[in-house]
Write a protein that holds these residues in place. Sequence first.
Motif, short mmCIF file in Angstrom:
data_model
loop_
_atom_site.label_atom_id
_atom_site.label_comp_id
_atom_site.label_asym_id
_atom_site.label_seq_id
_atom_site.Cartn_x
_atom_site.Cartn_y
_atom_site.Cartn_z
N ARG A 364 0.75 -1.11 -0.06
CA ARG A 364 -0.06 -0.05 -0.01
C ARG A 364 0.83 1.33 0.05
NH1 ARG A 364 -5.28 -1.08 0.71
NH2 ARG A 364 -5.87 -3.18 1.64
N ARG A 382 -2.53 -2.62 -3.79
CA ARG A 382 -3.49 -2.85 -2.70
C ARG A 382 -3.13 -4.01 -1.78
NH1 ARG A 382 -7.16 0.04 -1.75
NH2 ARG A 382 -8.42 -1.73 -1.07
N ALA A 495 -12.29 -7.30 -2.68
CA ALA A 495 -11.02 -6.90 -3.08
C ALA A 495 -11.09 -6.78 -4.54
CB ALA A 495 -9.88 -7.95 -2.73
N PHE A 499 -10.59 -3.21 -6.50
CA PHE A 499 -9.76 -3.12 -7.75
C PHE A 499 -10.31 -2.64 -9.06
CE2 PHE A 499 -7.54 -5.68 -11.07
CZ PHE A 499 -6.17 -4.77 -11.27
#
Length: 718
Positions: A364, A382, A495, A499
Amino acid sequence: MTDDFLALVPADGTESMSDPYRRLESDLPVEWRGPLIGPGIENWVARSNGGRKIDLAGVPERLGLELAWMAYWQYRDGAEVMSYHINQLARMLAWVAQYGPTQLPSSWVDWPEEEFRRFFCRFREATTGRPAPASALRLIPSCLRYAQLALAARLHEGPWWMLDRWHPRCDPRIPLREREPLRGDGCIPGDAQIPWVRQAVKWVLGTLLESGAMTWSTLLTARMPALLRLDCWLRTLPDPAVVATDLGQASSLTAEFRRWDSVPANRVRSGRAPRTDRVAPVKVNTDLFAIAELMSFLVDHRQEALSVLGPTPWERLDPAQPAAWRDQAHRHMARPPVLDDGKYVDDHALAQITAYLPVLSASREELVPVSCQGRHDTLRGRDEPQVMRMLLLQILTGRRASEILRCDFDCLSPATDRAVQAAEGEQIARFCYAQSKIGKAPDTILVDAEVVAVIHEQQQWVRERFGGPTRYLFPKRKANADGHKAFPRGSYAEALLVFSDLAQITDSAGRPVQLSHTHRFRHTRLTRLAELGLPVHVLQRYAGHSSPEMSMHYIARRDEHAEQAFVATRKFKADGSLIAFTREDHDGLQLFNRADRFLPNGFCLLPPLQLCDKGNACLTCGVFVTDDSHTAALERQLAETSALIERTTSAFEARHGVPMPADNVWLAQRTAERDALLKLLAAMAAAPGRAVQGAGAPTAAGPVPVEIDTTRYRREPR
């Protein structure tokens, strides 16, 4: 029962005890029985919240035992022991027991959340002089949510299905398959507000699950939501019991339910906005089938239902009523579209996905530059390397998300010698995925070096993070100290949803591609294999389906592929030369279905329903077709016919003293055949490599000129 969930049993091995609290006490090792919990427990500093000890001094005995048991359950479950919050609860219970104006409940299971909030607010105001913050009111009950569900299941005396909330993580009595794809927070049959509906839903679904007639996934995703919607709809009727007691209204009630169920707002929880403005007919049909299944079970087990559920409106259920619900579904089955590429991910979108994948795996704190198809972005990482590799495996193998998330750590094995020889030096292996949807389907496929590299990379990541192999290839990152839990399906979808918003993937038509809908990659992989010419039975084996019809359901009927397949029919012959495909050639292809149309020197294009009246005069017929493959036969026939004419005319002149007349019946026919052969050979020489039709006829047949407006169907409609 699987190894995923904690199954606590007494030390002496006996499960049945008259007092449920004796079971709790027997579950706890000596170091967990308090009043001070922490010393002597392995890895307590790393496993507890801040390494704090749990102090249960002053807490009433039973409530203190339950708190200790819930802490122990969190420890055995692999989650972090919330010692800080448990200490707050312990202090609150000790204070209420000593100073509180009201009596404490006998168990956490019987303590409603609203009442708990009132107790906690009084405790905080009395001890700190300030009101309890809203964050604490939300956090403290939620930190023990799963542990409290496990406690309720452990204390429960009856069958597991009698509970109002079902969660396999918290109740090991719930039967599961070996590789059950778990998702969400379980289900809540207690949300059904009509008592006789709620009890029937619990009993029927619980019985079907225990018998193996239904899987947990089906119950969770299809049956339970449908029956809760039935309860919601029944509460809109003046008399809900009419759905079971009045056969005369069955047809009108099913039609009314279909209309109600087709409204998106009626299919979501109260206060939530619907995601779409329409409901697919197949979803409504699923609800109708679930209701019919419930009614059929109650009809078939009428006496047993009476003994379990007691007197209810279901007693008057007629055997014809389930059929009425099924018929309503059958009448509204939607036809599949002729061209269906909505679930296909094209090369344009796949190129973007692979270009943006490093964003998923980067930390991150790292900024990742991405350049693809003229786009230049710099995105923050991420820190989801597992998500990146799971997505890659889905794209490369076409497996379902659950089959990737729950596959074993050691999922690769050597391919057979036969497969290795067929691969001609390419690295291949056998990949064992977590097949759980179809019991009889295979659970292995052959994979190439790229898939093997992704799996080896993930295995190395797991060894570095968990100190060795885990049960699953993709373990859960949090609340999984022992590594026995698989990566949650919800976390994977969430997730990918984030994204997708970052990468803004689009297909060649500019439509956004939502990566959280990972089943599209399965459709894409199977479609590509089918377009490459893979036989249906091989495609079915690769897909892991029990029937070829299901495999064909996954093949996207794309306009682009239809055009490519049509163009491919005219590209090359067997010798690699270019084919000029005409109408005559197309007609000639139909001859292969009729052996009586094959001739020694060509083919007959006469339609099958018509009879030939020309005898053997094929050379002068307008539907006679021949090509270069018959050149030798035609030349031989020409030489023999010419020699025959010369011998016969010479003999005639020697016998009669005059030449044979040109209009002689025999000579006219043989001359026509010779002239036709000359015309055929000349036409074939003028157009080498092409078939000719009717070239020997008096008036040669050929293509009929037709004027076609090629722009008419491409104009915009007015």
